[in-house]
Scaffold this motif. Structure first.
Motif, short mmCIF file in Angstrom:
data_model
loop_
_atom_site.label_atom_id
_atom_site.label_comp_id
_atom_site.label_asym_id
_atom_site.label_seq_id
_atom_site.Cartn_x
_atom_site.Cartn_y
_atom_site.Cartn_z
N ARG A 187 0.49 -1.34 -0.26
CA ARG A 187 -0.10 0.05 0.02
C ARG A 187 0.54 1.26 0.18
N PHE A 188 1.91 0.72 0.81
CA PHE A 188 2.90 2.50 0.95
C PHE A 188 3.20 2.94 -0.16
N THR A 189 4.32 1.54 -0.94
CA THR A 189 4.50 1.30 -1.84
C THR A 189 3.55 2.15 -3.13
N ALA A 190 2.70 1.46 -3.35
CA ALA A 190 2.18 2.28 -3.83
C ALA A 190 1.56 4.07 -4.17
N ALA A 191 1.64 4.44 -2.85
CA ALA A 191 0.50 5.35 -2.61
C ALA A 191 2.41 6.50 -2.80
N GLN A 192 3.17 6.03 -2.24
CA GLN A 192 4.93 6.55 -3.11
C GLN A 192 5.01 6.73 -4.22
N ALA A 193 4.69 5.61 -4.82
CA ALA A 193 4.51 6.01 -6.46
C ALA A 193 3.89 6.50 -7.22
N ALA A 194 2.36 7.18 -6.66
CA ALA A 194 1.63 7.46 -7.16
C ALA A 194 1.86 9.48 -7.28
N PHE A 195 2.54 9.64 -5.60
CA PHE A 195 2.66 10.72 -4.64
C PHE A 195 3.64 11.11 -6.39
N LEU A 196 4.95 10.91 -5.86
CA LEU A 196 6.26 10.89 -7.42
C LEU A 196 5.99 10.81 -8.73
N ALA A 197 4.23 10.62 -8.79
CA ALA A 197 3.88 10.59 -9.89
C ALA A 197 3.55 11.76 -10.84
N LYS A 198 2.75 12.66 -9.70
CA LYS A 198 2.08 13.33 -9.40
C LYS A 198 3.06 14.41 -10.53
N GLU A 199 2.56 15.71 -11.52
CA GLU A 199 3.17 16.47 -11.87
C GLU A 199 3.07 17.95 -11.35
N ASN A 200 3.79 18.14 -9.66
CA ASN A 200 3.34 19.28 -8.85
C ASN A 200 4.05 20.52 -9.11
N LYS A 201 3.22 21.34 -9.42
CA LYS A 201 4.20 22.65 -9.84
C LYS A 201 3.78 23.44 -8.99
N GLY A 202 5.32 24.10 -8.02
CA GLY A 202 5.32 24.70 -7.32
C GLY A 202 6.95 24.07 -6.52
N THR A 203 6.25 24.60 -5.38
CA THR A 203 7.63 24.18 -3.99
C THR A 203 6.02 23.41 -2.75
N THR A 204 5.40 23.23 -3.06
CA THR A 204 4.50 23.34 -2.17
C THR A 204 2.98 22.35 -2.50
N VAL A 205 2.73 21.32 -1.58
CA VAL A 205 1.71 20.22 -1.92
C VAL A 205 0.17 20.57 -1.26
N SER A 206 -0.70 20.50 -2.30
CA SER A 206 -1.97 21.05 -2.01
C SER A 206 -2.51 20.62 -0.85
N SER A 207 -3.98 20.81 -0.05
CA SER A 207 -4.56 20.46 0.73
C SER A 207 -4.82 18.90 0.36
N ALA A 208 -5.37 18.59 -0.89
CA ALA A 208 -6.15 17.29 -0.83
C ALA A 208 -5.02 17.01 -1.24
N ASP A 209 -3.55 16.63 -1.83
CA ASP A 209 -2.79 15.78 -1.25
C ASP A 209 -2.23 15.26 0.46
N LEU A 210 -2.47 16.51 0.96
CA LEU A 210 -2.23 16.32 2.67
C LEU A 210 -3.11 15.41 2.59
N ARG A 211 -4.14 15.67 3.03
CA ARG A 211 -5.29 14.84 2.85
C ARG A 211 -5.45 12.87 2.61
N LEU A 212 -4.49 13.50 1.66
CA LEU A 212 -4.28 11.71 1.12
C LEU A 212 -3.12 10.71 2.23
N LEU A 213 -2.07 11.74 2.66
CA LEU A 213 -1.07 11.71 3.20
C LEU A 213 -0.73 11.22 4.54
N THR A 214 -2.36 12.13 5.14
CA THR A 214 -3.07 11.62 6.28
C THR A 214 -3.88 10.64 6.21
N GLN A 215 -4.58 9.76 5.46
CA GLN A 215 -4.85 8.55 5.58
C GLN A 215 -3.58 7.54 5.78
#
Length: 756
Positions: A187-215
């Protein structure tokens, strides 16, 4: 099966705090005053005794010898007290100056530095449940690349169904633990891969992404809590593992989840780098690899029955690829090149963690200790560890008081690092692998090359290896926190085995210390005087304390030799130890229990010292005696049961004899010994177990199984001949190093040819 709790034990299983309380200036100052008092009163004692003998003595040879012997004994005991206070001084300073590395710095460091570490868990006939806790605590380390290798020392082919079933369960344990962690790992390997695969723009992460990490963090918390609830709860060690390893880790993940939730609610975007590190943390927790290795399957490896050679065999194979050849004497490992097929590949790593099969680590052990090794200026640090603490809430009195001595030793070991006199304590340690290569020795055994990284000449291999490392200018450091715990023998029989082993070997290693001093002077890096004092005391104090106490107990010294000055010289030591017991959440009056405990072990320590002398004179190794780690009680040899009875009886006789000649000081000392030893015997051994062991030992001595007698008849020529041995070795004169099976080797070779 839960063990019945004895009276006067503790029920609180909460361990001592991870971080030591910072010592106050007053406490450090008082300890320094104690050191000065010890030295001052010892000098006054020696001067006054010599003066008294000069002015009031009759000048007889016996009196002079008695006085000289008494002064020597008291000087050595005062020296040990002095070393205790000096070590304590170093520990207090280190506790005051220690600053814990923030978690943020650890994550930043290991985001770039991912050096592999291999955890080596040597095991011989251990309970499967004990090994499981040890391995799981190592696998749940927050470390990027970790492999846990169970080194089985059991016989590959057990002769009984019970032993075979136990071995099979132990061999299956690594696979079971890997399967246990598979769900959160995936589960955590897949979640990490999904986060790294995103094209995050800027230097910070959105609140939606933080809620996913919280889960994800909440899932990790809930998974660990469920695992803790499913763990068996039979004793205090089970409670420690469930609470301090699993639930504390779950609590930490839950705290991180709460912080992430609040950050998302506040719309405060975290840096991408920070969020990436938090995903990596979850992956680190559940991606450890585990396997087992059984050296006795291969005749090309050492089969010597000790922990050191179990470790050495695997360390020597690391980083290699091997083909298994079936020969007449058994399986042989043959190294092969990278482009050739191999049956066995042993991964290499920069760091090793040796871990006893009954030890448990807290989650940041590897992370913090490897970070220490990788800091600038620590390139020559070969070994670092947190000397193990005892599990609290012991159900037996002897386990509790033995645990008290363990926790006191933890403080002293921290102090030795302040003076550069650290000793590797073998229950757990992170080792720089290339340092072991510096002290490796090679020899040929049964025609195979055997390398020794960790010396097995004595049964205290960690102590000897410490001296070897220092001779090669390597350093050893104790990390000033409580991050590791180990079991204490639960009964007198198993404690005897452990403490006799600890007492055996120090005198044998002493010449190596002298050689190290000479070599370091030659290199222009001489050892400091205080370091020499601490190392000599560590290796030899058991010897002089044991023989000195025997003299004090047995010989009727003149009462004038017991001066008030020597009492004043000893008082700071006992006061400091009582304070340390209180600091470790024991009782100050436990110091009297420890005194009786040491009287109980007097014969044990003396036997260990005598074994050292025996090995020195004969050149034969003393067999390695493993400490039993089972729930059932271990029977004790009669010698160590009769010894305290003799001490009590002789002390009572000394009281009568001393009172008859008005020697009040000796009478008081004998009375104190009789009371404390009798109390220790009753409290730590018990009348029932004492009688049971004595009767059992007498019965087994009286009724000995008789082997069939040789009637002297000569066998006919060739009858009973081991033809395979003769064809392989020739005339062996009755000595067969390895069992031969030419037919088995031929069958295997034929089978392999058929497969090809």
């Amino acid at each position: 099966m839960a063990v019945k709790r004895q009276f006067n034990t503790e029920k609180d299983v909460t361990p001592l705090p991870m971080q030591h309380e910072k010592a106050s200036t007053f406490k450090i100052t008082m300890n320094r005053i104690f050191i000065i008092m010890t030295v001052l009163f010892w000098l006054l004692y020696v001067a006054s005794t010599i003066f008294d003998q000069w002015t009031r003595g009759n000048g007889s040879f016996q009196q002079v010898v008695e006085a000289a012997l008494y002064i020597v004994i008291m000087t050595l005991l005062c020296f040990s007290a002095f070393v205790y206070l000096v070590s304590r001084n170093g520990a207090l300073i280190r506790f005051k100056e220690h600053k814990r590395v923030p978690r943020e710095l650890l994550e930043e460091h290991f985001a770039e530095e991912k050096s592999a570490i291999t955890v080596l868990v040597p095991s011989y006939d251990e309970e499967v449940g004990v090994i499981r806790k040890t391995m799981l605590s190592a696998m749940l380390q927050e470390y990027p690349q970790i492999t846990v290798q169970l080194l089985l020392d059991d016989k590959p082919n057990p002769t009984t169904p019970e032993a075979a079933a136990k071995l099979a369960a132990t061999q299956a344990l690594p696979r079971e633990l890997m399967a246990l962690l598979e769900e959160p790992r995936a589960r955590f390997t897949a979640a990490q891969a999904a986060f790294l695969a995103k094209e995050n723009k800027g230097t910070t992460v959105s609140s939606a992404d933080l809620r996913l990490l919280t889960q994800e963090y909440r899932y990790g918390r809930d998974w660990l809590l469920q695992l803790a609830d499913d763990e068996p709860q039979e004793d205090h060690v089970d409670a420690f593992f469930a609470d301090q390893v699993l639930r504390e880790l779950a609590k930490e993940l839950g705290l991180q989840a709460q912080a992430l939730k609040q950050a998302a609610a506040a719309g405060s975007g975290l840096p991408i780098k920070k969020v990436s590190a938090m995903y990596a943390r979850l992956v680190w927790l559940f991606t450890a690899k585990a396997d087992y290795f059984q050296r006795k399957e291969y005749v090309s490896l050492s089969h010597e029955a000790n922990k050191a050679m179990n470790l050495n065999s695997y360390i020597d194979l690391m980083g290699g690829r091997y083909r298994i050849e079936h020969t007449a004497v058994g399986k042989v490992l043959v190294a092969v090149a990278a482009d050739q097929p191999a049956d066995l590949e042993i991964p290499d790593s920069e760091f090793l963690l040796t871990l006893d099969a009954d030890s448990v680590l807290l989650r940041e052990y590897c992370l913090r200790l490897v970070y220490l090794l990788q800091q600038p200026g620590n390139e020559q640090v070969a070994v670092t560890q947190t000397p193990y603490s005892s599990f609290r809430g012991c159900p037996s009195r002897i386990e509790r008081i033995a645990g008290a001595t363990t926790d006191i030793q933890h403080i002293l070991h921290q102090g030795t690092t302040y003076y550069g006199a650290t000793f590797w304590v073998g229950a757990n340690a992170v080792i720089r692998k290339r340092a072991l290569a510096d002290i490796a020795e090679t020899e040929s055994v049964n025609g195979f090359e055997i390398r020794r990284f960790i010396q097995d000449r004595t049964v205290i291999e960690d102590t000897e290896s410490s001296v070897d490392l220092e001779k090669h200018s390597w350093q050893l450091v104790n990390y000033p926190e409580r991050l590791s715990y180990s079991a204490t023998p639960p009964d007198f029989g198993s404690l005897v085995i452990q403490r006799r082993r600890w007492a055996n070997g120090g005198l044998l290693i002493l010449p190596k210390l002298f050689a190290t001093m000479k070599e370091r002077r030659r290199q222009g890096e001489p050892l400091k005087l205080m370091e020499i004092f601490l190392r000599m005391n560590y290796m030899t104090s058991i010897a002089w304390a044991s023989f000195g106490l025997i003299f004090l107990l047995a010989y009727p010294f003149d009462d004038r030799l017991l001066s008030v000055y020597i009492v004043c010289a000893a008082l700071p030591y006992f006061t400091a130890m009582a304070s340390d017991l209180r600091y470790c959440r024991y009782k100050r009056k436990d110091i009297f229990r420890i005194y009786g405990f040491n009287l109980l072990l007097l014969a044990v320590n003396t036997a260990g010292v005598i074994k050292s002398l025996q090995q020195y004179l004969t050149g034969e190794k003393i067999p390695f005696a493993r400490t039993p780690k089972v729930n059932d009680r271990t029977a004790c040899q009669s010698l160590y049961l009769w010894a305290p009875l003799v001490i009590i009886g002789f002390s009572l006789f000394t009281i009568w004899r001393s009172l008859s000649v008005n020697n009040w000081q000796n009478a008081a000392f004998a009375a104190f010994n009789a009371i404390t030893c009798a109390w220790a015997l009753l409290a730590f051994v018990g009348v029932k177990d004492l009688l049971v062991d004595l009767v059992h030992n007498f019965y087994t001595w009286l009724f000995v199984e008789v082997s069939p007698k040789d009637n002297g008849a000569q066998e006919s020529e060739g009858e009973g001949l081991d033809w395979q041995t003769v064809l392989y070795y020739g005339d062996t004169q009755g000595e067969v190093p390895l069992k031969v099976s030419l037919s088995a080797a031929l069958d295997t070779e034929t089978e392999e040819q058929g497969q090809r």
